[in-house]
Design a protein around this motif. Structure first.
Motif, PDB file in Angstrom:
ATOM      1  N   GLY B 103       0.803  -1.273   0.004  1.00  0.00           N
ATOM      2  CA  GLY B 103       0.091   0.000  -0.096  1.00  0.00           C
ATOM      3  C   GLY B 103       0.793   1.171  -0.153  1.00  0.00           C
ATOM      4  O   GLY B 103       2.071   1.311   0.405  1.00  0.00           O
ATOM      5  N   THR B 104      -0.038   2.349  -0.271  1.00  0.00           N
ATOM      6  CA  THR B 104       1.101   3.721  -0.390  1.00  0.00           C
ATOM      7  C   THR B 104       1.616   4.182   0.836  1.00  0.00           C
ATOM      8  O   THR B 104       2.890   4.619   0.787  1.00  0.00           O
ATOM      9  CB  THR B 104       0.020   4.775  -1.077  1.00  0.00           C
ATOM     10  N   ALA B 105       0.928   3.992   1.827  1.00  0.00           N
ATOM     11  CA  ALA B 105       1.647   4.482   3.236  1.00  0.00           C
ATOM     12  C   ALA B 105       2.651   3.412   3.673  1.00  0.00           C
ATOM     13  O   ALA B 105       3.688   3.823   4.125  1.00  0.00           O
ATOM     14  CB  ALA B 105       0.434   4.240   4.494  1.00  0.00           C
ATOM     15  N   ASN B 106       2.455   2.231   3.448  1.00  0.00           N
ATOM     16  CA  ASN B 106       3.573   1.350   3.564  1.00  0.00           C
ATOM     17  C   ASN B 106       4.892   1.518   2.846  1.00  0.00           C
ATOM     18  O   ASN B 106       6.093   1.205   3.457  1.00  0.00           O
ATOM     19  CB  ASN B 106       3.163  -0.146   3.528  1.00  0.00           C
ATOM     20  N   ALA B 107       4.632   1.965   1.657  1.00  0.00           N
ATOM     21  CA  ALA B 107       5.700   2.275   0.884  1.00  0.00           C
ATOM     22  C   ALA B 107       6.721   3.262   1.478  1.00  0.00           C
ATOM     23  O   ALA B 107       7.864   3.313   1.370  1.00  0.00           O
ATOM     24  CB  ALA B 107       5.436   2.690  -0.394  1.00  0.00           C
ATOM     25  N   ILE B 108       5.984   4.137   1.991  1.00  0.00           N
ATOM     26  CA  ILE B 108       6.744   5.519   2.642  1.00  0.00           C
ATOM     27  C   ILE B 108       7.466   5.082   3.713  1.00  0.00           C
ATOM     28  O   ILE B 108       8.191   5.150   4.207  1.00  0.00           O
ATOM     29  CB  ILE B 108       5.739   6.629   2.893  1.00  0.00           C
ATOM     30  N   LYS B 205       4.817   9.994  12.590  1.00  0.00           N
ATOM     31  CA  LYS B 205       4.041   9.255  13.630  1.00  0.00           C
ATOM     32  C   LYS B 205       2.937   8.684  12.957  1.00  0.00           C
ATOM     33  O   LYS B 205       2.634   7.363  13.677  1.00  0.00           O
ATOM     34  CB  LYS B 205       3.474  10.554  14.464  1.00  0.00           C
ATOM     35  N   TYR B 206       2.125   8.835  12.118  1.00  0.00           N
ATOM     36  CA  TYR B 206       1.071   8.204  11.719  1.00  0.00           C
ATOM     37  C   TYR B 206       1.201   7.287  10.837  1.00  0.00           C
ATOM     38  O   TYR B 206       0.757   6.321  10.920  1.00  0.00           O
ATOM     39  CB  TYR B 206       0.127   9.205  10.954  1.00  0.00           C
ATOM     40  N   LEU B 207       2.562   7.128  10.150  1.00  0.00           N
ATOM     41  CA  LEU B 207       2.934   6.074   9.531  1.00  0.00           C
ATOM     42  C   LEU B 207       3.389   4.950  10.284  1.00  0.00           C
ATOM     43  O   LEU B 207       3.070   3.724  10.264  1.00  0.00           O
ATOM     44  CB  LEU B 207       4.092   6.745   8.613  1.00  0.00           C
ATOM     45  N   ILE B 208       4.111   5.190  11.354  1.00  0.00           N
ATOM     46  CA  ILE B 208       4.249   4.110  12.454  1.00  0.00           C
ATOM     47  C   ILE B 208       2.936   3.498  13.114  1.00  0.00           C
ATOM     48  O   ILE B 208       2.878   2.504  13.246  1.00  0.00           O
ATOM     49  CB  ILE B 208       5.086   4.795  13.297  1.00  0.00           C
TER      50      ILE B 208
END
Lengths: 373, 408
Positions: B103-108, B205-208
């Motif tokens: 997913g896009t968030a996981n890629a970052i 913070k939100y990615l983690i």
């Protein structure tokens, strides 16, 4: 395309500037625009790169600002290198003055040549446009154990139409036995393409020998003067070549590219001609555009009629305008309802609406850089 | 040596682009050719350079060969930098295992270390499949002025089309109150353009958090996802973070489908479409082949078209876009079509309302596509598509809406 560190390329970027004084007013021979998107130096430089030459020196003389801008670090020719690469050699003379011929130009830059680890040197001018692989020439040069190998084309010569030709005569073994500069005749003969291969050691010998005698002309002192003493051989290259030795010949040389057979001899699939990238959009043709037999570069926006012409990058042709038999250099803007034939416009010329400009095929009208009409 | 960068851009280029079918068989969507001499990724990369953003991470996953080759050192976009520049970031293996980008968030998330090297204040997240010219630095300024945690670029779309997009509902200060993905009954016409500016500390913070949440859900056998729109933006809204909508005015086109790719190309031929590829102050850069200028022959008839270097045209070309090195023989006709690099259209062939991929051979008498007028039932009409490296033999035809990826 591997890389050959055994050959050094030397390009004379300012040789014969005075023959096309209109075009070299603000530039030097090597940076004269040609063929829609090129500068003349792109041809010898690409020939060298396509022949695996790893190191090239460009010998300049004067007016070389636009040449420096064009070449930059040499990246577009893949010559921005740590080992080898492109070297610009501005004129610095031990005697103070500007050099007069090939021999004293070489003498001035000799420390650069000395520094190179190459065993052979390929020399070329910018005023002869052709596409050639130097590897077979080098092979012949080694096989014949020549001192100098001159590259020539056997083709039609007319003294009326040329002003800077060196005609070569060879004996049956392809060894040079006669050299004529601008002889008065017309007919088929061997014309020197101002390119040669020579070993570095031999070049050093003739350059230093000439320097000690205050001689500077390679053609006169070496080709004419020493042809019996040295083993000077010829290599025949019969693909298309164009000599830029007058504004008329410059015009014709561009127009020759409209012949697809000749164009294919200059632009070969495996020998791309590299040049500085312009990052223009594609050429755009309007609703009422009519184009016939023309060479059009990127970034052009054409709304009128264009026939038998060469349009360089970013040229604009307005509605109702007819452009025929012309060479329109980059950035020229032609307004609406103009009628233009047989002209050469230099860079960034602006022609306003309703103008009529007519030259002739044999004597094209030339409009200088940034001209406003 | 890494020096601090105010802004780092992350370009999501891993998408398969499955709705482009044959055109993305062997190439990632951002590498799909567009506009006569570009590939889709040229637009965000050139926008970065023109906006003064010189550090770009390109996240790749699907069919990366062509895209990697194309980006190379980043030199065509001036992104070959000593510090910063463009970096291709594929998924990688670690001591605890390997995983694709989920997913896009996981890629970052997987590239947090890349971003941290530059210690940025702001991270711009971009897609690789939109055509537009935009100054990201103005959007970053807007983000700073609003003391925002996240700024989402939006465009006002016609009400009828709003249900195709992610829609932002804002207050009169442009602060985002709600976000709905493809709503059946849209409450606003502000569509997300898939361009985000985040304050890096918040995004991190939100990615983690999202990563941990999603993994926990997965362990429990629940539904999980790691997407920007769906997860990060939603969580930030839930936590009452400051999200702002930055309204973009200008040309913006999503080219996720074959129809929209065709339309976006045709837009370049329309004088009313405000996408100027000839503006020297905002050039779109691309990696060029070394080809001579195009040659237009004695029998050519060209109207309202764009043609690129190295092409040879001796036939009829109307309302079309020809890429570099295309040959249109005498007696061939190309109308309302896009012909990608190196393709040859032989004498007597007709190509209309079509996209023909690169290095194809359309033999004499072949007929690709039809105009809407030639089709009885309008629902049967659509553009015809020939994939890359395909030969269409003599007298064969490709119907409207038909997509071919193999020789016929």
């Amino acid at each position: 395309m591997s890389v050959n560190y055994n050959v050094l390329g030397l390009i004379f970027a300012s040789m014969h500037d005075s023959y096309v004084s209109e075009l070299t007013k603000q530039r030097t021979m090597g940076s004269i625009p040609f063929g829609g998107r090129y500068r003349l130096i792109d041809f010898p430089l690409s020939n060298m790169v396509n022949s695996s030459v790893a190191e090239v020196g460009v010998i300049t003389k004067s007016n070389y600002g636009s040449l420096l801008d064009h070449l930059g670090s040499g990246r577009e020719w893949d010559l921005a290198r740590k080992k080898g690469g492109l070297h610009l050699l501005p004129p610095y003379s031990q005697t103070g003055g500007i050099y007069k011929g090939r021999l004293d130009a070489l003498s001035n830059i000799w420390s650069f040549v000395e520094h190179s680890s190459a065993k052979y040197v390929i020399l070329a001018n910018c005023d002869v446009v052709t596409t050639i692989d130097f590897n077979p020439v080098l092979k012949q040069h080694k096989a014949t154990e020549a001192d100098i190998t001159l590259i020539y084309s056997r083709s039609f010569y007319d003294s009326e139409k040329s002003s800077c030709s060196t005609i070569l005569e060879f004996d049956s073994d392809e060894r040079l036995n006669g050299v004529l500069v601008d002889p008065q005749f017309s007919g088929e003969c061997a014309q020197w393409l101002e390119m040669m291969i020579v070993s570095k050691d031999f070049l050093k010998k003739i350059v230093f020998d000439a320097s000690s005698r205050n001689q500077y002309s390679f053609t006169r002192e070496i080709l004419q003067g020493k042809k019996d003493e040295y083993k000077i051989m010829g290599y025949e290259h019969n693909d298309i070549f164009m000599r830029i030795d007058s504004i008329q010949n410059y015009y014709q040389a561009n127009k020759i590219l409209l012949d697809s057979e000749k164009r294919d001899q200059l632009f070969k699939k495996n020998m791309p001609v590299f040049t500085k990238v312009g990052d223009n959009g594609p050429a755009k043709y309007g609703l009422e555009s009519k184009i016939k037999n023309s060479l059009i570069a990127d970034g052009c926006i054409i709304e009128g009629t264009v026939e038998n012409s060469i349009l360089f990058r970013g040229v604009k042709v307005g509605k109702g305008t007819v452009v025929k038999d012309s060479v329109i250099l980059q950035g020229t803007k032609i307004g609406n309802n103009c009628s233009i034939s047989s002209i050469i416009t230099d860079k960034n010329v602006e022609i306003s609406d309703e103008k009529v400009l007519t030259g002739s095929e044999t004597y094209p009208l030339y409009i200088g850089k940034n001209g406003r009409i | 040596m890494y020096t601090k960068k105010k802004t780092v851009a992350m370009l999501l280029a891993g998408g398969q682009g499955s709705r482009l079918y044959a055109l993305t068989k062997n190439v990632a969507k951002p590498a799909v050719p567009y506009g006569g001499k570009y590939r889709l990724i040229d637009f965000p990369l050139s926008n970065c350079t023109n906006s003064g953003i010189d550090t770009v991470g390109v996240l790749t996953q699907y069919q990366p060969l062509v895209l990697n080759e194309y980006i190379g050192s980043g030199q065509p976009w001036d992104l070959d930098k000593l510090n910063g520049g463009v970096h291709v970031l594929p998924p990688y293996e670690t001591q605890t295992g390997a995983s694709w980008y989920e997913g896009t968030a996981n890629a970052i998330y997987q590239n947090i270390r890349f971003i941290e090297r530059y210690d940025p204040e702001y991270v711009v997240v971009l897609g690789g499949d939109h055509i537009y010219k935009m100054d990201y630095s103005k959007m970053v300024d807007f983000h700073i002025e609003n003391n925002a945690d996240c700024t989402i670029s939006v465009i006002d779309v016609p009400k009828a089309e709003a249900s195709r997009f992610g829609i932002m509902i804002c207050d009169d200060q442009n602060q985002v109150i709600d976000f709905v993905e493809k709503p059946a009954e849209p409450k606003s016409t502000l569509a997300s353009m898939g361009i985000y500016v985040f304050s890096w500390d918040k995004l991190k913070k939100y990615l983690i958090e999202n990563e941990e949440d999603a993994n926990a859900k997965r362990d429990r056998g629940e539904k999980w996802s790691k997407d920007f729109g769906k997860d990060i933006i939603t969580s930030m809204l839930r936590d009452k973070q400051r999200l702002f909508a930055y309204e973009f005015e200008g040309y913006w086109k999503d080219v996720g489908t074959l129809d929209s790719l065709w339309e976006a190309n045709m837009d370049l031929l329309s004088p009313s479409v405000p996408l100027d590829l000839y503006d020297p102050s905002w050039k779109i850069y691309s990696r060029n082949d070394y080809m001579p200028p195009q040659y237009i022959g004695d029998n050519a008839c060209i109207e309202n078209s764009m043609i690129s270097e190295g092409s040879k045209v001796n036939g009829t070309v109307d309302f079309s876009i020809l890429f570099s090195g295309v040959t249109i023989e005498e007696g061939a006709t190309v109308n309302y079509s896009i012909v990608m690099p190196g393709t040859v259209i032989k004498s007597g062939a007709v190509v209309e309302y079509a996209i023909v991929g690169s290095d194809c051979m359309i033999e004499s008498g072949a007929h690709i596509g039809k105009s809407p007028e030639q089709v009885e039932n309008r629902d049967d009409w659509g553009i015809a598509v020939v994939g890359h490296n395909v030969t269409v033999s003599e007298n064969k035809s490709v119907d409207p809406k038909q997509i071919i990826g193999e020789n016929i």
